[in-house]
Design a protein around this motif. Structure first.
Motif, short mmCIF file in Angstrom:
data_model
loop_
_atom_site.label_atom_id
_atom_site.label_comp_id
_atom_site.label_asym_id
_atom_site.label_seq_id
_atom_site.Cartn_x
_atom_site.Cartn_y
_atom_site.Cartn_z
N ARG A 129 0.87 -1.18 0.00
CA ARG A 129 0.00 0.00 0.00
C ARG A 129 0.90 1.23 0.00
O ARG A 129 1.96 1.25 0.62
N GLN A 133 -2.55 5.71 0.06
CA GLN A 133 -3.60 4.72 0.27
C GLN A 133 -3.81 4.47 1.76
O GLN A 133 -4.94 4.36 2.24
N GLN A 134 -2.72 4.39 2.50
CA GLN A 134 -2.81 4.18 3.95
C GLN A 134 -3.55 5.33 4.62
O GLN A 134 -4.42 5.12 5.47
N ARG A 136 -6.49 -1.72 -4.17
CA ARG A 136 -5.66 -0.53 -4.34
C ARG A 136 -6.24 0.38 -5.43
O ARG A 136 -6.23 1.60 -5.29
N LEU A 155 -6.38 -2.71 3.52
CA LEU A 155 -6.99 -1.95 2.42
C LEU A 155 -8.51 -1.94 2.51
O LEU A 155 -9.19 -1.56 1.57
#
Length: 354
Positions: free
Chosen positions: A29, A33-34, A132, A157
């Motif tokens: 990730r 994204q995190q 993702r 995710l």
């Protein structure tokens, strides 16, 4: 005389999986994204506890089976989400595991090529890559976690998750939920009662110790802190729907008397719709009507939706219709867009009075 065999008598094959840490390193990730996942989880937390008046709408395919169609759906949903985010927090259903009463396709992770090759390593990779992509579109993600090992590969995710009606009573799933980092909904039992879900929320909110695996895939003793963001999901039961105002009032009172946050989501499908997907719009409208009348205990709704309406059977070796569910029937995109825009408009008074 050969000794009798007492182990692996019914095991036909064993295939090694990558360790969770290995897959997370292979398909990492990003920092963006995190940050997005963490922010989405905070937003959902605020909705659950009444600090954010938006409707949490978990919408998308019953299951992801065609990545190309999934991408197209996600792009459409992301664009619409931006238009309505002032009153609705849209989270996309990205369901990779399907429970089976007897037999059938168990989802993209278990059988990604829908040919009974059961290439689980490939399924895990495809699932992680797709999550993702959805996040990069600015859409929070939702899934049902069925196998207790799966979260080690994809949970970082996931923004919201569910425990289904058939597994809400499972001690294994309650323990797993207690250690998950995202908000989570427990569905009521298939008979329509909420007692098992109430007990599940209670158990999952507390410290638990159980057998699991670590990031290296080794057997481990896992001790959790408890998940404070668990809530109830109503999906109807064998006696019919349970989303009407009286049921909702009774269930919220039950949650409160049990020392739990009085918050619930309505699943517009399954027994609430008597398994008729054409009824999803009227159910969502009823939910919004209850909100407009001041029922703040309803935090969200769930809608099974795809590019095209209905469902189709799996015939191995034959081409399937594009954008049509291969599990439960879904409303099509045109109806979905209409439902969401109508909901946005209907919520206007709720926000003008806030």
């Amino acid at each position: 005389m050969e000794p009798c065999k007492v182990t692996d008598i019914n095991i036909a094959a064993t295939r090694e999986l990558p360790a969770p840490a290995q897959l997370l390193q292979e398909i990492p990730r990003t920092e963006a994204q995190q940050d997005f996942v963490a922010a989405a989880r905070r937003e959902i937390h605020r909705i659950i506890f009444g600090n954010d008046k938006r409707l949490l709408l978990v919408v998308g395919p019953c299951s992801i089976h065609d990545i190309a169609a999934g991408r197209e759906y996600a792009r459409k949903l992301a664009k619409l989400s931006e238009e309505v985010r002032e009153r609705i927090l849209i989270v996309m259903r990205v369901y990779f595991e399907k429970p089976r009463t007897t037999v059938g396709w168990k989802g993209l992770i278990m059988d990604p090529y829908i040919d009974k090759s059961y290439n689980i390593p490939a399924g895990l990779r495809i699932a992680r890559e797709f999550l993702r992509e959805v996040i990069d579109l600015g859409l929070p993600t939702a899934t049902e976690l069925l196998d207790p090992i799966t979260p080690q590969y994809i949970a970082d995710l996931i923004c919201w998750s569910a425990i289904g009606a058939r597994t809400t009573e499972s001690q294994t799933h309650r323990q797993m939920a207690s250690g998950l980092s995202m908000p989570l909904g427990f569905k009521n039992s298939t008979d329509g009662s909420i007692e098992a879900a109430v007990n599940a929320i209670n158990a999952a909110s507390r410290e638990q110790t159980f057998l699991g695996i670590d990031q290296q895939g080794r057997a481990a003793s896992v001790t959790t802190k408890g998940n404070p963001d668990c809530h109830l999901v109503l999906r109807g039961g064998k006696n019919g729907p349970n989303y009407d105002a009286q049921h909702v009032t009774d269930y919220l009172a039950k949650l409160k008397s049990s020392g739990l946050v009085p918050a619930l989501m309505v699943d517009c499908s399954h027994d609430n719709a008597c398994k008729d997907y054409t009824r999803y719009p009227e159910i969502l409208a009823d939910v919004v009507s209850q909100l407009s009348q001041g029922q703040d205990g309803i935090i969200g709704a769930m809608v099974e939706s795809n590019l095209n309406p209905g469902s189709q059977k799996i015939v191995i070796g034959e081409k399937m219709d594009y954008g049509v569910s291969i599990t439960d029937p879904c409303v099509g995109w045109d109806e979905t867009e209409k439902m969401i825009r109508s909901t946005f408009k209907a919520l206007e008074n709720r926000f003008s009075l806030a």
